[in-house]
Write a protein that holds these residues in place. Structure first.
Motif, short mmCIF file in Angstrom:
data_model
loop_
_atom_site.label_atom_id
_atom_site.label_comp_id
_atom_site.label_asym_id
_atom_site.label_seq_id
_atom_site.Cartn_x
_atom_site.Cartn_y
_atom_site.Cartn_z
N ASP A 14 58.06 87.10 87.20
CA ASP A 14 57.41 85.83 86.67
C ASP A 14 56.01 85.38 87.17
O ASP A 14 55.75 85.58 88.52
CB ASP A 14 58.35 84.56 86.71
CG ASP A 14 57.84 83.52 86.35
OD1 ASP A 14 57.10 82.65 86.96
OD2 ASP A 14 58.48 82.87 85.20
N LEU A 21 62.41 88.89 86.95
CA LEU A 21 63.18 88.36 85.75
C LEU A 21 64.65 89.03 85.85
O LEU A 21 64.75 90.07 86.37
CB LEU A 21 62.44 88.73 84.60
CG LEU A 21 60.97 88.12 84.43
CD1 LEU A 21 60.64 88.56 83.05
CD2 LEU A 21 61.00 86.57 84.54
N TYR A 35 62.28 86.40 79.25
CA TYR A 35 62.23 85.35 80.01
C TYR A 35 63.59 84.72 79.96
O TYR A 35 64.03 84.10 81.13
CB TYR A 35 61.14 84.46 79.63
CG TYR A 35 59.82 84.90 80.18
CD1 TYR A 35 59.54 84.77 81.63
CD2 TYR A 35 58.78 85.08 79.52
CE1 TYR A 35 58.30 85.14 81.98
CE2 TYR A 35 57.61 85.41 79.97
CZ TYR A 35 57.24 85.34 81.23
OH TYR A 35 56.18 85.95 81.64
#
Length: 96
Positions: A14, A21, A35
């Motif tokens: 991130d 992630l 995400y």
């Protein structure tokens, strides 16, 4: 938060918190990541679509969506089955 697609080795992190992630999976073409579930769903819908139309440019002048920034191997029709399998793997990892 900008969506940044990086190429190279190692896990995708991130950009704000600099933590790996959770939604990542390796394919023979490269690393596919998202995400969150919404991001993963949008990627899956785009890859699955038989006709991929571009949205009109916004009034703010932003002409490049995150879909336009996807790596070419994700957008290729010949990789559709493999990418959708990877999306399904990541989606099931959320359930378990």
């Amino acid at each position: 938060m900008p969506l940044v697609f990086r190429f190279g080795t190692g896990p995708i992190t991130d950009p704000y918190f600099n933590v790996p992630l959770w939604l990542q999976t390796e394919t023979r073409h490269g690393l596919l990541w998202a995400y969150n579930l919404e991001h993963l769903t949008l990627i899956g819908q785009y890859v699955q679509a038989p006709l991929r139309e571009r949205p009109p440019p916004s009034e703010a002048g932003c002409t490049m969506s995150f879909i336009a920034r996807l790596p070419a191997w994700i957008k290729r029709a010949k990789n559709r089955t493999e990418v959708l399998r990877a999306v399904d793997r990541m989606r099931t990892s959320l359930v378990s």
